[in-house]
Design a protein around this motif. Structure first.
Motif, PDB file in Angstrom:
ATOM      1  N   MET A  41      38.778 -50.900  41.051  1.00  0.00           N
ATOM      2  CA  MET A  41      38.644 -49.593  41.691  1.00  0.00           C
ATOM      3  C   MET A  41      37.323 -49.450  42.442  1.00  0.00           C
ATOM      4  SD  MET A  41      40.368 -47.091  38.808  1.00  0.00           S
ATOM      5  CE  MET A  41      40.343 -45.642  39.883  1.00  0.00           C
ATOM      6  N   CYS A  42      36.194 -49.718  41.780  1.00  0.00           N
ATOM      7  CA  CYS A  42      34.886 -49.509  42.414  1.00  0.00           C
ATOM      8  C   CYS A  42      34.233 -50.808  42.880  1.00  0.00           C
ATOM      9  CB  CYS A  42      33.950 -48.774  41.464  1.00  0.00           C
ATOM     10  SG  CYS A  42      33.431 -49.757  40.035  1.00  0.00           S
ATOM     11  N   HIS A  43      34.805 -51.940  42.488  1.00  0.00           N
ATOM     12  CA  HIS A  43      34.346 -53.278  42.887  1.00  0.00           C
ATOM     13  C   HIS A  43      32.980 -53.660  42.305  1.00  0.00           C
ATOM     14  CE1 HIS A  43      37.735 -53.155  45.579  1.00  0.00           C
ATOM     15  NE2 HIS A  43      37.244 -52.107  46.213  1.00  0.00           N
ATOM     16  N   GLN A  44      32.500 -52.856  41.335  1.00  0.00           N
ATOM     17  CA  GLN A  44      31.255 -53.212  40.668  1.00  0.00           C
ATOM     18  C   GLN A  44      31.525 -54.273  39.602  1.00  0.00           C
ATOM     19  OE1 GLN A  44      28.094 -51.974  41.542  1.00  0.00           O
ATOM     20  NE2 GLN A  44      29.328 -51.234  43.266  1.00  0.00           N
ATOM     21  N   GLN A  45      30.530 -55.092  39.333  1.00  0.00           N
ATOM     22  CA  GLN A  45      30.695 -56.138  38.336  1.00  0.00           C
ATOM     23  C   GLN A  45      30.818 -55.534  36.942  1.00  0.00           C
ATOM     24  OE1 GLN A  45      27.830 -59.265  38.604  1.00  0.00           O
ATOM     25  NE2 GLN A  45      28.619 -60.397  36.853  1.00  0.00           N
ATOM     26  N   ILE A  46      31.766 -56.077  36.170  1.00  0.00           N
ATOM     27  CA  ILE A  46      31.960 -55.653  34.782  1.00  0.00           C
ATOM     28  C   ILE A  46      31.240 -56.653  33.893  1.00  0.00           C
ATOM     29  CG2 ILE A  46      33.651 -55.153  32.973  1.00  0.00           C
ATOM     30  CD1 ILE A  46      35.708 -54.639  35.188  1.00  0.00           C
ATOM     31  N   LEU A  47      30.275 -56.164  33.130  1.00  0.00           N
ATOM     32  CA  LEU A  47      29.445 -57.055  32.332  1.00  0.00           C
ATOM     33  C   LEU A  47      30.001 -57.278  30.923  1.00  0.00           C
ATOM     34  CD1 LEU A  47      25.925 -55.725  33.379  1.00  0.00           C
ATOM     35  CD2 LEU A  47      27.195 -57.669  34.314  1.00  0.00           C
ATOM     36  N   SER A  48      30.942 -56.430  30.499  1.00  0.00           N
ATOM     37  CA  SER A  48      31.539 -56.579  29.172  1.00  0.00           C
ATOM     38  C   SER A  48      32.737 -57.514  29.246  1.00  0.00           C
ATOM     39  CB  SER A  48      31.964 -55.217  28.643  1.00  0.00           C
ATOM     40  OG  SER A  48      33.030 -54.711  29.427  1.00  0.00           O
ATOM     41  N   ASN A  49      33.430 -57.684  28.128  1.00  0.00           N
ATOM     42  CA  ASN A  49      34.644 -58.497  28.091  1.00  0.00           C
ATOM     43  C   ASN A  49      35.842 -57.781  28.708  1.00  0.00           C
ATOM     44  OD1 ASN A  49      33.343 -60.630  26.790  1.00  0.00           O
ATOM     45  ND2 ASN A  49      33.716 -59.739  24.757  1.00  0.00           N
ATOM     46  N   GLN A  50      35.671 -56.513  29.013  1.00  0.00           N
ATOM     47  CA  GLN A  50      36.739 -55.724  29.615  1.00  0.00           C
ATOM     48  C   GLN A  50      37.065 -56.268  31.011  1.00  0.00           C
ATOM     49  OE1 GLN A  50      36.347 -51.495  28.933  1.00  0.00           O
ATOM     50  NE2 GLN A  50      36.877 -51.072  31.050  1.00  0.00           N
ATOM     51  N   THR A  51      38.338 -56.259  31.369  1.00  0.00           N
ATOM     52  CA  THR A  51      38.752 -56.758  32.683  1.00  0.00           C
ATOM     53  C   THR A  51      39.570 -55.709  33.421  1.00  0.00           C
ATOM     54  OG1 THR A  51      40.782 -57.749  31.785  1.00  0.00           O
ATOM     55  CG2 THR A  51      38.812 -59.155  31.891  1.00  0.00           C
ATOM     56  N   GLY A  52      39.638 -55.860  34.720  1.00  0.00           N
ATOM     57  CA  GLY A  52      40.509 -55.021  35.542  1.00  0.00           C
ATOM     58  C   GLY A  52      39.870 -53.735  36.000  1.00  0.00           C
ATOM     59  N   ILE A  53      39.515 -52.858  35.062  1.00  0.00           N
ATOM     60  CA  ILE A  53      38.949 -51.556  35.372  1.00  0.00           C
ATOM     61  C   ILE A  53      37.695 -51.370  34.533  1.00  0.00           C
ATOM     62  CG2 ILE A  53      39.355 -49.069  35.428  1.00  0.00           C
ATOM     63  CD1 ILE A  53      41.211 -50.547  37.286  1.00  0.00           C
ATOM     64  N   CYS A  54      36.600 -50.948  35.158  1.00  0.00           N
ATOM     65  CA  CYS A  54      35.359 -50.741  34.411  1.00  0.00           C
ATOM     66  C   CYS A  54      35.449 -49.466  33.580  1.00  0.00           C
ATOM     67  CB  CYS A  54      34.162 -50.690  35.361  1.00  0.00           C
ATOM     68  SG  CYS A  54      34.058 -49.191  36.358  1.00  0.00           S
ATOM     69  N   THR A  55      34.551 -49.324  32.634  1.00  0.00           N
ATOM     70  CA  THR A  55      34.552 -48.176  31.726  1.00  0.00           C
ATOM     71  C   THR A  55      34.363 -46.866  32.472  1.00  0.00           C
ATOM     72  OG1 THR A  55      33.676 -49.536  29.931  1.00  0.00           O
ATOM     73  CG2 THR A  55      33.427 -47.162  29.709  1.00  0.00           C
ATOM     74  N   VAL A  56      33.497 -46.856  33.497  1.00  0.00           N
ATOM     75  CA  VAL A  56      33.238 -45.629  34.254  1.00  0.00           C
ATOM     76  C   VAL A  56      34.508 -45.159  34.964  1.00  0.00           C
ATOM     77  CG1 VAL A  56      31.938 -44.619  36.170  1.00  0.00           C
ATOM     78  CG2 VAL A  56      30.794 -46.150  34.547  1.00  0.00           C
ATOM     79  N   CYS A  57      35.183 -46.054  35.673  1.00  0.00           N
ATOM     80  CA  CYS A  57      36.407 -45.682  36.402  1.00  0.00           C
ATOM     81  C   CYS A  57      37.528 -45.311  35.443  1.00  0.00           C
ATOM     82  CB  CYS A  57      36.839 -46.829  37.309  1.00  0.00           C
ATOM     83  SG  CYS A  57      35.752 -47.103  38.729  1.00  0.00           S
ATOM     84  N   LEU A  58      37.609 -46.037  34.332  1.00  0.00           N
ATOM     85  CA  LEU A  58      38.651 -45.743  33.344  1.00  0.00           C
ATOM     86  C   LEU A  58      38.451 -44.348  32.770  1.00  0.00           C
ATOM     87  CD1 LEU A  58      41.067 -46.851  31.670  1.00  0.00           C
ATOM     88  CD2 LEU A  58      39.386 -47.512  29.938  1.00  0.00           C
TER      89      LEU A  58
END
Length: 227
Positions: free
Chosen positions: A8-25
């Motif tokens: 969604m925001c194209h920012q790098q996700i630093l956690s193990n989470q994939t696809g959607i970052c925590t902020v956008c989610l």
């Protein structure tokens, strides 16, 4: 390797989470009470809105509203085989489910049933997105996924864009129960629920075996019209 970036925001996700970052989610999931019947937002925390209290007995639990940001990515699971969002959205759905269990609005099911595809459509698409979501839920919650107990015996038209009346006609006798089910509580799993016609037809079959059914999905969509 390419960096793990939010779709969604194209920012790098630093956690193990994939696809959607925590902020956008967190910006896209439900933050207000929602009717478990029609999906409309409510001012007070309750199972159903005033209208659905008298007309609805099938509870639909979703992680978010389809039109609040995540909808296009849910759609891409089916249409573009974009599976990266499944796990993060399933996690969001599980958090919502646990909240509803704590409130006493729902009981956890004993098994999952994925909305089936007709064999012709399954061969053409190559996968059933509802099954992929149900399998992820099954693995995370350690509950069985019941395969092939319900089949889609009619190769119906796609439901998207049809009115409520046409959806009901389209799915008349579309499903068949092929085996006895020993569980008393089952969650029917789909990617998106709009009018609820598809899952309601499956719930009717389950009710013949006195099975209590609820519906789990990644997103609720606004119905195009129920006339």
């Amino acid at each position: 390797m390419l960096p793990n970036r939010c779709l969604m925001c194209h920012q790098q996700i630093l956690s193990n989470q994939t696809g959607i970052c925590t902020v956008c989610l967190n910006a896209s999931i439900y933050h207000v009470p929602v009717c478990l019947g029609c999906g409309k937002e409510m001012l007070l925390l309750a199972e159903y809105c005033g209208r659905c209290q008298h007309s609805c007995n099938l509870k639909v639990i979703a992680a978010c509203r389809y039109h609040d940001g995540l909808g296009p990515w849910v759609g891409q699971i089916k249409y573009q085989a974009q599976f990266a969002v499944i796990e993060v959205m399933v996690d969001a759905l599980i958090r919502r489910l646990r909240f509803l269990v704590e409130q006493g609005f729902i009981k956890m099911p004993q098994a999952f049933i994925a909305v089936p595809l007709h064999p012709k459509r399954l061969r053409k698409r190559g996968f059933n997105q509802a099954w992929l979501i149900a399998k992820t839920l099954s693995n995370k919650l350690q509950l069985p996924l019941l395969d092939d107990v319900i089949i889609r015996q009619a190769n119906t038209l796609p439901q998207a864009g049809l009115s409520g009346t046409l959806r009901r006609k389209n799915l008349l006798d579309a499903f068949s129960l092929t085996a006895d089910i020993s569980q008393q509580r089952v969650a029917i799993v789909d990617d998106v629920v709009t009018t609820g016609t598809t899952v309601s037809e499956i719930a009717k079959l389950l009710s013949k075996q006195y099975i209590d059914a609820q519906v789990w999905c990644l997103a609720r969509a606004e119905a195009p019209g129920l006339n």
